[in-house]
Design a protein around this motif. Structure first.
Motif, PDB file in Angstrom:
ATOM      1  N   PHE A   1       0.852  -1.180   0.000  1.00 26.80           N
ATOM      2  CA  PHE A   1       0.000   0.000   0.000  1.00 26.80           C
ATOM      3  C   PHE A   1       0.891   1.234   0.000  1.00 26.80           C
ATOM      4  O   PHE A   1       1.494   1.581   1.016  1.00 26.80           O
ATOM      5  CB  PHE A   1      -0.928   0.000   1.219  1.00 26.80           C
ATOM      6  CG  PHE A   1      -2.145  -0.844   1.043  1.00 26.80           C
ATOM      7  CD1 PHE A   1      -3.405  -0.280   0.982  1.00 26.80           C
ATOM      8  CD2 PHE A   1      -2.039  -2.220   0.905  1.00 26.80           C
ATOM      9  CE1 PHE A   1      -4.529  -1.059   0.805  1.00 26.80           C
ATOM     10  CE2 PHE A   1      -3.142  -3.008   0.726  1.00 26.80           C
ATOM     11  CZ  PHE A   1      -4.405  -2.428   0.667  1.00 26.80           C
ATOM     12  N   PHE A   2       0.982   1.876  -1.156  1.00 25.01           N
ATOM     13  CA  PHE A   2       1.820   3.065  -1.338  1.00 25.01           C
ATOM     14  C   PHE A   2       0.996   4.276  -0.913  1.00 25.01           C
ATOM     15  O   PHE A   2      -0.013   4.612  -1.528  1.00 25.01           O
ATOM     16  CB  PHE A   2       2.220   3.155  -2.814  1.00 25.01           C
ATOM     17  CG  PHE A   2       3.163   4.273  -3.145  1.00 25.01           C
ATOM     18  CD1 PHE A   2       4.527   4.115  -3.000  1.00 25.01           C
ATOM     19  CD2 PHE A   2       2.686   5.482  -3.633  1.00 25.01           C
ATOM     20  CE1 PHE A   2       5.405   5.140  -3.333  1.00 25.01           C
ATOM     21  CE2 PHE A   2       3.548   6.512  -3.974  1.00 25.01           C
ATOM     22  CZ  PHE A   2       4.920   6.336  -3.816  1.00 25.01           C
ATOM     23  N   THR A   3       1.407   4.933   0.178  1.00 22.60           N
ATOM     24  CA  THR A   3       0.612   6.000   0.781  1.00 22.60           C
ATOM     25  C   THR A   3       1.069   7.359   0.282  1.00 22.60           C
ATOM     26  O   THR A   3       2.255   7.679   0.317  1.00 22.60           O
ATOM     27  CB  THR A   3       0.688   5.920   2.309  1.00 22.60           C
ATOM     28  OG1 THR A   3       0.175   4.646   2.726  1.00 22.60           O
ATOM     29  CG2 THR A   3      -0.130   7.019   2.959  1.00 22.60           C
ATOM     30  N   VAL A   4       0.109   8.174  -0.176  1.00 20.68           N
ATOM     31  CA  VAL A   4       0.438   9.397  -0.916  1.00 20.68           C
ATOM     32  C   VAL A   4      -0.112  10.677  -0.287  1.00 20.68           C
ATOM     33  O   VAL A   4       0.018  11.750  -0.873  1.00 20.68           O
ATOM     34  CB  VAL A   4      -0.079   9.287  -2.373  1.00 20.68           C
ATOM     35  CG1 VAL A   4       0.641   8.162  -3.107  1.00 20.68           C
ATOM     36  CG2 VAL A   4      -1.604   9.053  -2.424  1.00 20.68           C
TER      37      VAL A   4
ATOM     38  N   VAL B   1      -2.656   2.177  -4.169  1.00 14.40           N
ATOM     39  CA  VAL B   1      -2.275   3.533  -3.775  1.00 14.40           C
ATOM     40  C   VAL B   1      -3.302   4.045  -2.764  1.00 14.40           C
ATOM     41  O   VAL B   1      -4.501   4.099  -3.057  1.00 14.40           O
ATOM     42  CB  VAL B   1      -2.190   4.463  -4.997  1.00 14.40           C
ATOM     43  CG1 VAL B   1      -1.907   5.894  -4.558  1.00 14.40           C
ATOM     44  CG2 VAL B   1      -1.096   3.976  -5.946  1.00 14.40           C
ATOM     45  N   LYS B   2      -2.828   4.400  -1.582  1.00 12.66           N
ATOM     46  CA  LYS B   2      -3.696   4.792  -0.469  1.00 12.66           C
ATOM     47  C   LYS B   2      -3.630   6.298  -0.252  1.00 12.66           C
ATOM     48  O   LYS B   2      -2.544   6.878  -0.176  1.00 12.66           O
ATOM     49  CB  LYS B   2      -3.279   4.063   0.799  1.00 12.66           C
ATOM     50  CG  LYS B   2      -4.145   4.356   2.017  1.00 12.66           C
ATOM     51  CD  LYS B   2      -3.699   3.505   3.195  1.00 12.66           C
ATOM     52  CE  LYS B   2      -4.581   3.742   4.405  1.00 12.66           C
ATOM     53  NZ  LYS B   2      -4.370   5.084   5.002  1.00 12.66           N
ATOM     54  N   GLY B   3      -4.828   6.914  -0.149  1.00 12.40           N
ATOM     55  CA  GLY B   3      -4.893   8.352   0.083  1.00 12.40           C
ATOM     56  C   GLY B   3      -5.423   9.112  -1.112  1.00 12.40           C
ATOM     57  O   GLY B   3      -5.258  10.331  -1.195  1.00 12.40           O
ATOM     58  N   VAL B   4      -6.104   8.418  -2.034  1.00 16.77           N
ATOM     59  CA  VAL B   4      -6.684   9.075  -3.219  1.00 16.77           C
ATOM     60  C   VAL B   4      -7.924   9.840  -2.784  1.00 16.77           C
ATOM     61  O   VAL B   4      -8.790   9.310  -2.074  1.00 16.77           O
ATOM     62  CB  VAL B   4      -7.020   8.034  -4.302  1.00 16.77           C
ATOM     63  CG1 VAL B   4      -7.625   8.706  -5.525  1.00 16.77           C
ATOM     64  CG2 VAL B   4      -5.758   7.244  -4.674  1.00 16.77           C
ATOM     65  N   GLN B   5      -8.048  11.113  -3.259  1.00 13.61           N
ATOM     66  CA  GLN B   5      -9.133  11.963  -2.772  1.00 13.61           C
ATOM     67  C   GLN B   5      -9.827  12.760  -3.873  1.00 13.61           C
ATOM     68  O   GLN B   5     -10.578  13.691  -3.576  1.00 13.61           O
ATOM     69  CB  GLN B   5      -8.597  12.911  -1.687  1.00 13.61           C
ATOM     70  CG  GLN B   5      -8.053  12.166  -0.473  1.00 13.61           C
ATOM     71  CD  GLN B   5      -7.510  13.088   0.596  1.00 13.61           C
ATOM     72  OE1 GLN B   5      -8.248  13.841   1.224  1.00 13.61           O
ATOM     73  NE2 GLN B   5      -6.202  13.029   0.815  1.00 13.61           N
ATOM     74  N   ASN B   6      -9.582  12.396  -5.149  1.00 17.99           N
ATOM     75  CA  ASN B   6     -10.359  13.026  -6.204  1.00 17.99           C
ATOM     76  C   ASN B   6     -10.426  12.106  -7.414  1.00 17.99           C
ATOM     77  O   ASN B   6      -9.634  11.165  -7.551  1.00 17.99           O
ATOM     78  CB  ASN B   6      -9.808  14.405  -6.581  1.00 17.99           C
ATOM     79  CG  ASN B   6      -8.416  14.343  -7.184  1.00 17.99           C
ATOM     80  OD1 ASN B   6      -8.216  13.733  -8.228  1.00 17.99           O
ATOM     81  ND2 ASN B   6      -7.449  14.986  -6.527  1.00 17.99           N
ATOM     82  N   VAL B   7     -11.363  12.383  -8.300  1.00 17.61           N
ATOM     83  CA  VAL B   7     -11.629  11.516  -9.443  1.00 17.61           C
ATOM     84  C   VAL B   7     -10.483  11.546 -10.440  1.00 17.61           C
ATOM     85  O   VAL B   7     -10.099  10.510 -11.007  1.00 17.61           O
ATOM     86  CB  VAL B   7     -12.957  11.917 -10.122  1.00 17.61           C
ATOM     87  CG1 VAL B   7     -13.163  11.130 -11.410  1.00 17.61           C
ATOM     88  CG2 VAL B   7     -14.124  11.691  -9.170  1.00 17.61           C
TER      89      VAL B   7
END
Length: 411
Positions: A184-187, A275-281
């Motif tokens: 889990f790659f955290t961004v 990928v962890k921490g995605v917050q938009n489309v």
């Protein structure tokens, strides 16, 4: 007229059966917990304020966390009727493997501070339940010891990109060698969020004692006994300790993290990557175009950017755009099995729960984690049956309406 009679002792005792007392205090406490919030209340009583607030708190005004939980409460379910649900199947597949339940244990840092069993309790409980466990870069149990605790279950590793890239690359290599199947790659952590409860409590690693923290901890001798009679609390994957949580994160994390880092890490990692921490489309679409295996919609449990997007509210838009191309996992705010079912109905493939697991851990160690998993499992299966769906595949958006409190202004 009702005919009355003198009560017969035998009939009274037949109607009134006394419950056998439970002498095991931990078991009694955990059995009394019927919800995750019950576990939270037990955890708060048994854990010093600094450790509890680190788990319970979020960034700044804690609006992101409150809104995420409110979004789940603002759900209306639409059950079907006359469907056979005598047998329900809550199992699923995610990122190339099975899970007995549609949720896993999210990565959490400093976990042995909440309870000395820490990640060992989480990993072993996850293995027993047949669900994945995610170890954090900021974990207090090593990659290898987590593997020992969960030798046949699914272990995943959550990676932060450090200023010293060789540290991150070394962790990737160790996780792969230990048989962890997903990274889990955290961004969402170029710098630390402003976690004000931690600052007010003087929370740090190692704990910094003040008269206030000592007085708060005195009524909790069991916590001190565990803390003082078990191995030293330190990061298992990092050598740098000392300072508040924010200071440690700011010293370790790199604000120059970029898409090139994702490319580099993908080249090093042999298994699945999310990928962890995605917050938009738009970011979700770009990741899908790159062939990423999973996208975790998450605002870090409200612990980074306050007033960040609510993952559950964002979910339908992301599913519509990329749901056929990439597996979507939902994180942040889950406190009930019904929250999990609502997420799956709106297109999430899987969910993660962090605080719910930690409340159980603080309430009773490994047994408390087992209890948290059982509570969520019971709730989600009951919700499935009341919706009258026998498997997760039968859930559709028609089963859920998101009731809106916060509507964006139309410009």
């Amino acid at each position: 007229m009702v005919e009355r009679q003198v009560p017969r002792p035998a009939e009274i005792f037949e109607l009134m059966k006394f419950k056998k007392p439970e002498l095991d205090g931990r078991k009694r406490r955990l059995e009394s917990a019927l919800t995750i919030y019950d576990l939270r209340n037990i955890a708060k009583r048994r854990t010093p304020a600094a450790a509890f607030d680190y788990t319970d708190g979020a960034a700044e005004g804690e609006l992101s966390l409150a809104r995420a939980r409110q979004a789940f409460e603002d759900v209306e379910f639409h059950p079907s009727i006359l469907h056979d649900v005598s047998h329900t199947d809550p199992s699923t597949t995610i990122l190339g493997g099975p899970s007995a339940l549609p949720f896993g244990i999210a990565p959490t840092g400093f976990t042995r501070l909440m309870h000395t069993e820490g990640e060992t309790a989480g990993a072993s409980a996850a293995g027993a339940a047949g669900i994945p466990f995610i170890l954090s870069t900021l974990g207090t149990t090593s990659i290898e010891d987590v593997k020992k605790a969960n030798p046949t279950g699914r272990n995943w590793f959550q990676l932060y990109v450090m200023r010293d890239r060789q540290i991150s690359y070394g962790l990737v290599e160790r996780a792969a060698q230990a048989g962890f199947d997903t990274l889990f790659f955290t961004v969402d952590t170029p710098v630390a969020g402003a976690r004000l409860r931690d600052k007010r409590n003087g929370f740090s690693i190692p704990p910094q004692l003040t008269p206030k923290t000592v007085i708060n901890a005195l009524p909790r001798p069991w916590w001190w006994w565990d803390f003082l009679t078990t191995p030293k609390l330190e990061f298992a994957s990092l050598s740098s300790t000392g300072g508040t949580v924010g200071e440690l994160l700011d010293a370790a994390m790199d604000p120059t993290i970029s898409w090139d880092d994702l490319t580099e890490i993908r080249a090093l990692w042999p298994g699945k990557i999310a990928v962890k921490g995605v917050q938009n489309v738009e970011d979700a679409k770009k990741l899908a175009s790159l062939g990423i295996d999973g996208i975790v919609l998450s605002n870090h449990g409200g612990r980074q950017l306050d007033r960040a997007p609510i993952p559950f509210r964002l979910l339908p838009d992301v599913v519509r755009e990329v749901g056929k191309d990439v597996e979507i996992i939902l994180d942040t705010g889950i406190m009930n099995g019904a929250d999990i079912i609502a997420s799956l109905a709106l297109g999430a493939k899987f969910t993660l729960t962090g605080r719910a697991y930690l409340y159980g851990l603080m309430a009773g160690g490994r047994q408390g984690v087992d209890r948290a998993i059982q509570i969520l499992s019971d709730q989600l299966i009951r919700t499935m049956k009341l919706l009258q769906v026998a498997s997760l595949d039968e859930l559709t958006p028609a089963h859920v309406t998101q009731l809106r409190r916060l509507e964006p202004r139309q410009l």
